[in-house]
Design a protein around this motif. Sequence first.
Motif, PDB file in Angstrom:
ATOM      1  N   PRO A 105       0.822  -1.217   0.000  1.00  0.00           N
ATOM      2  CA  PRO A 105       0.000   0.000   0.000  1.00  0.00           C
ATOM      3  C   PRO A 105       0.860   1.272   0.000  1.00  0.00           C
ATOM      4  O   PRO A 105       0.507   2.258  -0.644  1.00  0.00           O
ATOM      5  N   GLN A 125       2.081   1.777  -3.439  1.00  0.00           N
ATOM      6  CA  GLN A 125       0.941   2.226  -4.254  1.00  0.00           C
ATOM      7  C   GLN A 125       0.672   3.712  -4.039  1.00  0.00           C
ATOM      8  O   GLN A 125       0.425   4.461  -4.986  1.00  0.00           O
ATOM      9  N   SER A 126       0.738   4.137  -2.780  1.00  0.00           N
ATOM     10  CA  SER A 126       0.458   5.545  -2.480  1.00  0.00           C
ATOM     11  C   SER A 126       1.517   6.460  -3.079  1.00  0.00           C
ATOM     12  O   SER A 126       1.197   7.558  -3.540  1.00  0.00           O
ATOM     13  N   LEU A 183      -8.432  -4.385  -2.535  1.00  0.00           N
ATOM     14  CA  LEU A 183      -7.085  -3.957  -2.128  1.00  0.00           C
ATOM     15  C   LEU A 183      -6.080  -5.082  -2.377  1.00  0.00           C
ATOM     16  O   LEU A 183      -4.979  -4.841  -2.892  1.00  0.00           O
ATOM     17  N   TYR A 222      -2.315   3.320   3.082  1.00  0.00           N
ATOM     18  CA  TYR A 222      -2.825   4.132   1.965  1.00  0.00           C
ATOM     19  C   TYR A 222      -2.913   5.600   2.402  1.00  0.00           C
ATOM     20  O   TYR A 222      -3.860   6.001   3.073  1.00  0.00           O
TER      21      TYR A 222
END
Length: 213
Positions: A3, A6-7, A102, A130
């Motif tokens: 995550p 991804q962020s 997710l 996130y």
Amino acid sequence: MTPTEQSTRALAVCRLAPVVPVLVIDDLAHAVPLAQALVAGCLPALEVTLRTPCALDAIRAMSQVPGGVVGAGTLLTPADVKAAKAAGATFGVSPGATQRLLDACAEHDLPLLPGAVTASEVMALLEMGYTVQKFFPAEQAGGAAFLKSIGAPIPQVGFCPTGGISLKNATDYLSLKNVLCVGGSWVAPKDDMARGDWAAITTLAAEAAGLRG
Ligand code: 3PG
């Protein structure tokens, strides 16, 4: 992809321009000229919603347009994630967040902007890592005043609000510390697309690209 990774990638997309066009493409023939018109107006990050039968083919075609960064919106299921990635989407957007969604984005290496509204939803995603989220439906959920209030106790999360945003109210959001960019469909009106008036869309995009917080 974690995550946090991804962020980081989602943050880079959100920093490309103040506005991410939210696109509903009914006619595949519109995909390339639409992307070219928006990129020409300095809006490179494009969200193609998976709400029409030709959306995945549109993503495939638009991914070839120089300067465009094409993502898939309305991701609801793991199958959506897999299909979006296979079509060439480089980021994903969801109106909300489920654990299955997710997990699928992590598995398929697709940076996701997961949707959240309430403090608890924002906190649950933040707990997972996130730090970049979509605030949807922005106007209907409480607008810029609501999002500003969320930012007081939870300043770590940056948002892309979407839903009911236009040239008239975009600055209300863009002036907030916790807003990275806004999303909206107003830069690609259905009428202009139907007429093939790509110059009009470039004008709207340039206007949006000039917005400042
Ligand atoms: C959506 O997913 O529909 C977006 O939030 C766009 O909303 P808008 O059409 O109100 O800009």
